[in-house]
Scaffold this motif. Structure first.
Motif, PDB file in Angstrom:
ATOM      1  N   ARG A 121       0.731  48.397  44.557  1.00 46.35           N
ATOM      2  CA  ARG A 121       0.805  47.300  43.587  1.00 46.35           C
ATOM      3  C   ARG A 121       1.047  47.774  42.152  1.00 46.35           C
ATOM      4  O   ARG A 121       1.591  47.037  41.331  1.00 46.35           O
ATOM      5  CB  ARG A 121      -0.469  46.452  43.644  1.00 46.35           C
ATOM      6  CG  ARG A 121      -1.743  47.165  43.270  1.00 46.35           C
ATOM      7  CD  ARG A 121      -2.916  46.192  43.151  1.00 46.35           C
ATOM      8  NE  ARG A 121      -3.179  45.474  44.371  1.00 46.35           N
ATOM      9  CZ  ARG A 121      -3.893  45.945  45.415  1.00 46.35           C
ATOM     10  NH1 ARG A 121      -4.390  47.182  45.364  1.00 46.35           N
ATOM     11  NH2 ARG A 121      -4.105  45.225  46.475  1.00 46.35           N
ATOM     12  N   ALA A 122       0.649  49.020  41.836  1.00 39.61           N
ATOM     13  CA  ALA A 122       0.807  49.526  40.477  1.00 39.61           C
ATOM     14  C   ALA A 122       2.272  49.654  40.074  1.00 39.61           C
ATOM     15  O   ALA A 122       2.592  49.751  38.889  1.00 39.61           O
ATOM     16  CB  ALA A 122       0.103  50.880  40.336  1.00 39.61           C
ATOM     17  N   LEU A 123       3.184  49.655  41.069  1.00 36.38           N
ATOM     18  CA  LEU A 123       4.611  49.821  40.781  1.00 36.38           C
ATOM     19  C   LEU A 123       5.371  48.498  40.718  1.00 36.38           C
ATOM     20  O   LEU A 123       6.585  48.499  40.531  1.00 36.38           O
ATOM     21  CB  LEU A 123       5.249  50.726  41.840  1.00 36.38           C
ATOM     22  CG  LEU A 123       4.786  52.180  41.846  1.00 36.38           C
ATOM     23  CD1 LEU A 123       5.449  52.938  42.991  1.00 36.38           C
ATOM     24  CD2 LEU A 123       5.085  52.852  40.519  1.00 36.38           C
ATOM     25  N   ARG A 124       4.667  47.380  40.855  1.00 32.97           N
ATOM     26  CA  ARG A 124       5.369  46.095  40.845  1.00 32.97           C
ATOM     27  C   ARG A 124       6.158  45.882  39.550  1.00 32.97           C
ATOM     28  O   ARG A 124       7.297  45.431  39.570  1.00 32.97           O
ATOM     29  CB  ARG A 124       4.364  44.954  41.022  1.00 32.97           C
ATOM     30  CG  ARG A 124       3.821  44.830  42.431  1.00 32.97           C
ATOM     31  CD  ARG A 124       2.717  43.797  42.500  1.00 32.97           C
ATOM     32  NE  ARG A 124       2.133  43.732  43.838  1.00 32.97           N
ATOM     33  CZ  ARG A 124       0.951  43.198  44.113  1.00 32.97           C
ATOM     34  NH1 ARG A 124       0.215  42.689  43.134  1.00 32.97           N
ATOM     35  NH2 ARG A 124       0.493  43.184  45.346  1.00 32.97           N
ATOM     36  N   ASN A 125       5.540  46.198  38.432  1.00 32.34           N
ATOM     37  CA  ASN A 125       6.178  46.010  37.131  1.00 32.34           C
ATOM     38  C   ASN A 125       5.972  47.278  36.305  1.00 32.34           C
ATOM     39  O   ASN A 125       4.825  47.640  36.007  1.00 32.34           O
ATOM     40  CB  ASN A 125       5.575  44.809  36.402  1.00 32.34           C
ATOM     41  CG  ASN A 125       5.739  43.522  37.193  1.00 32.34           C
ATOM     42  OD1 ASN A 125       6.843  43.026  37.348  1.00 32.34           O
ATOM     43  ND2 ASN A 125       4.640  42.996  37.707  1.00 32.34           N
ATOM     44  N   ILE A 126       7.075  47.937  35.945  1.00 35.94           N
ATOM     45  CA  ILE A 126       6.995  49.218  35.250  1.00 35.94           C
ATOM     46  C   ILE A 126       8.004  49.257  34.109  1.00 35.94           C
ATOM     47  O   ILE A 126       8.828  48.356  33.961  1.00 35.94           O
ATOM     48  CB  ILE A 126       7.262  50.398  36.221  1.00 35.94           C
ATOM     49  CG1 ILE A 126       8.677  50.288  36.811  1.00 35.94           C
ATOM     50  CG2 ILE A 126       6.218  50.463  37.330  1.00 35.94           C
ATOM     51  CD1 ILE A 126       9.110  51.491  37.608  1.00 35.94           C
ATOM     52  N   VAL A 127       7.921  50.308  33.313  1.00 40.74           N
ATOM     53  CA  VAL A 127       8.923  50.576  32.277  1.00 40.74           C
ATOM     54  C   VAL A 127       9.500  51.958  32.547  1.00 40.74           C
ATOM     55  O   VAL A 127       8.759  52.925  32.740  1.00 40.74           O
ATOM     56  CB  VAL A 127       8.308  50.532  30.862  1.00 40.74           C
ATOM     57  CG1 VAL A 127       9.352  50.911  29.820  1.00 40.74           C
ATOM     58  CG2 VAL A 127       7.770  49.132  30.564  1.00 40.74           C
ATOM     59  N   VAL A 128      10.821  52.058  32.587  1.00 47.58           N
ATOM     60  CA  VAL A 128      11.495  53.335  32.824  1.00 47.58           C
ATOM     61  C   VAL A 128      12.201  53.780  31.539  1.00 47.58           C
ATOM     62  O   VAL A 128      12.381  53.002  30.604  1.00 47.58           O
ATOM     63  CB  VAL A 128      12.513  53.239  33.979  1.00 47.58           C
ATOM     64  CG1 VAL A 128      11.812  52.895  35.285  1.00 47.58           C
ATOM     65  CG2 VAL A 128      13.601  52.204  33.672  1.00 47.58           C
ATOM     66  N   GLY A 129      12.623  55.045  31.528  1.00 48.89           N
ATOM     67  CA  GLY A 129      13.378  55.556  30.397  1.00 48.89           C
ATOM     68  C   GLY A 129      12.528  55.939  29.200  1.00 48.89           C
ATOM     69  O   GLY A 129      13.049  56.107  28.095  1.00 48.89           O
TER      70      GLY A 129
END
Length: 557
Positions: free
Chosen positions: A172-180
């Protein structure tokens, strides 16, 4: 009492070459993954292309409960029982996802004396198909971000990137992330998301593709983003569909294994039915039809999800038509739908069973809309009383449904002989298979038809984001508006609220988001609070799985 894995490890498996030979597959037409599993090559598929297909039997179920319904167990047992009746049968199943295996639901290899083997391999890495799908999916994601980093010649709007990263695990921790993050060298910062692999469009594409050429074209058709002036950007625009196809070339080949009674089984593909279309691959199903008189396949979760999508998406896309549908029900599950707590399901409670039987009745009525004969499989548990079984049989008679008691968990194929006989009879009855809605209905009309006619809702409420998405999809052209709809909702209820058991009345379905899977060729409608990346429970099944000093896996169900 032996556990599933102890039963599986007690079975003497036949070499997969012997299983293949019973189907007319030559050794050189196999790609072996050890002695007991193999992929069937395109050479054999080409050799079988003109063979007349047998009959297709779909196995589905009432809405799942914590009590367990045994749909896969029934599918495997029915295939073995058909063999005992002297019929040539092949089982066609989905591959299990690692998410449920290590989470809460468990595996998808059947149970008791009706399993597909080697169950440890099937429930874990198997032949690596899901890893290939994950890698292909994430290659496209890397290409999107790299394109933006290298100057963004396509002018992709980073706020309108539609394609998400995946992994085949509940996280669940990866449902909404920021990349870059981390500076210019690490890419352009943006919001991103993870889905579980089995909910991905790449999984759906693999399961609907008929050939390598079809696979590559579908991958190229994936709608990945929009430009800053609102134009669509497809995978083919990023020029990686060929590389994705290279990763998926072997994964496209169906996998051959065997059951506890050495009946052949094709296991291939594994989209979830609550958030994807829930069926094994078209390639495996069509191959099985060429190999046997009867192909026994299943669709995920209850008939409101898996069966509806099998019939309205898979059959529509692949030109398939089932000869019979098996609807699995249990005394325990119906009592649960009648208000009995899980801890009390072993106690006799006929009134609760009768109260909960409205769920069974709804599924019988829904399946009858498709014009295919229905057989109710009463999957017997040791705690079922004679009075409860008699009451359930009476309910089936009153609904005009054929039925049979199934004891395949405890007895293997022998426990499914009565069910097999009823299914053979059903396959000989007149069938007038028809779809629930026409291609030319609007996306909104298709969603409302499913909600009203299958879920029993009074109507549908579309949130603003869903309305906007439908307008964007229809603006892409008439071909997109003609796509069938893949509903994503809870599996535990006919409604979009998991707490509404039985047969809910006087409610509306809420569609919060709509997405187009242009490569797969359907539109996904997300209802209620359904998530495309599940989470692990407080005590995941992974806590009980281990390997002893001799390398023997334990605790896997």
């Amino acid at each position: 009492m032996l556990t599933d894995i102890e039963i599986a490890q007690s079975i003497k498996l036949r070499p997969i070459t012997e299983i293949a030979s019973t189907l007319g597959v030559l050794p050189e037409e196999l790609e072996q993954y050890g002695p007991y599993k193999a992929k069937i090559t395109d050479a054999f598929l080409d050799r079988m292309k003109d063979k007349k297909p047998g009959k297709l039997v779909l196995v589905t179920a009432i809405n799942p409960t914590p009590a367990g319904e045994g749909k896969t167990t029934t599918t495997v047992g029915l295939g073995m029982a058909m063999t005992r009746l002297g019929k040539k049968a092949v089982i066609a199943l989905r591959e299990p996802s690692l998410g449920p295996v290590f989470g809460v639901k468990g595996g998808a290899a059947g149970g008791g004396w009706s399993q597909v083997l080697p169950m440890e391999d099937i429930n874990l890495h198997f032949t690596g198909d899901f890893h290939a799908i994950t890698a292909a999916n994430n290659l496209l994601c890397a290409a999107i971000d790299n394109h933006i980093q290298q100057g963004n010649a396509l002018d992709i709007d980073t706020r309108r990137i539609l394609f998400s990263r995946v992994m085949d695990m509940n996280d669940r921790a990866l449902r909404n992330i920021v990349v870059g993050m981390g500076g210019k060298a690490n890419g352009v910062p943006r919001e991103d998301h993870f889905m579980i692999t089995v909910a991905s469009e790449v999984m759906a594409i693999l399961c609907l593709a008929e050939s390598v050429a079809d696979l590559k074209q579908r991958l190229g058709n994936i709608l990945v983003a929009y430009t800053r002036d609102g134009k669509p950007v497809y995978c083919r625009d990023l020029e990686v569909s060929g590389a994705m196809t290279a990763l998926l070339r072997d994964a496209l080949k169906p996998n051959l294994v065997q059951t506890t009674e050495n009946t052949p089984a094709l296991i291939h593909g594994g989209p979830f039915a609550n958030i994807a279309h829930g069926c094994n691959s078209v390639r495996a199903t069509k191959l099985a039809l060429k190999l046997a008189d009867y192909t026994i396949t299943e669709a995920g979760f209850g008939a409101d999800l898996g069966a509806e999508k099998f019939l309205d998406i898979k059959c529509r896309k692949a030109g398939l038509a089932p000869s019979a549908i098996v609807l699995v029900a249990t005394v325990r599950a119906l009592k649960y739908n009648g208000g009995v707590a899980k801890a009390d399901l072993a106690a006799e409670n006929v009134p609760a069973l009768i109260a909960g039987s409205v769920n069974l009745e709804a599924h019988i009525e829904n399946l009858s809309r498709y014009g295919v004969p229905v057989v109710v499989a009463i999957n017997r548990f040791a705690s079922d009383s004679d009075a409860e079984l008699a009451a359930l049989e009476k309910i089936c008679r009153e609904k005009g449904a054929s039925f049979a008691l199934s004891e395949v968990f405890a007895k293997g194929g022998e426990g499914g002989l009565e069910l097999a006989e009823r299914v053979v009879e059903a396959c000989e009855k007149p069938s007038d298979f028809k779809l629930l809605y026409p291609d030319d209905a609007s996306i909104t009309e298709k969603i409302e038809t499913i909600a009203r006619n299958i879920y029993g809702a009074d109507g549908v409420d579309f949130e603003p984001a869903a309305k906007a998405a439908i307008r964007d999809i229809e603006a892409l052209g008439d071909a997109y508006a003609r796509f069938p709809v893949c509903m994503a909702k809870t599996q535990y209820s006919l409604s979009d609220d998991p707490a509404k058991l039985g047969r809910p009345k006087n409610y509306r379905i809420t569609v919060r988001e709509v997405r187009v899977s242009a490569g797969a060729g359907f539109v996904v409608a997300l209802c209620g609070t359904i998530m495309t990346m599940p989470g692990l429970p407080k005590v995941p099944a992974a806590n009980k799985i281990d390997v002893d000093d001799d390398g023997r896996i334990t605790g896997l169900f």
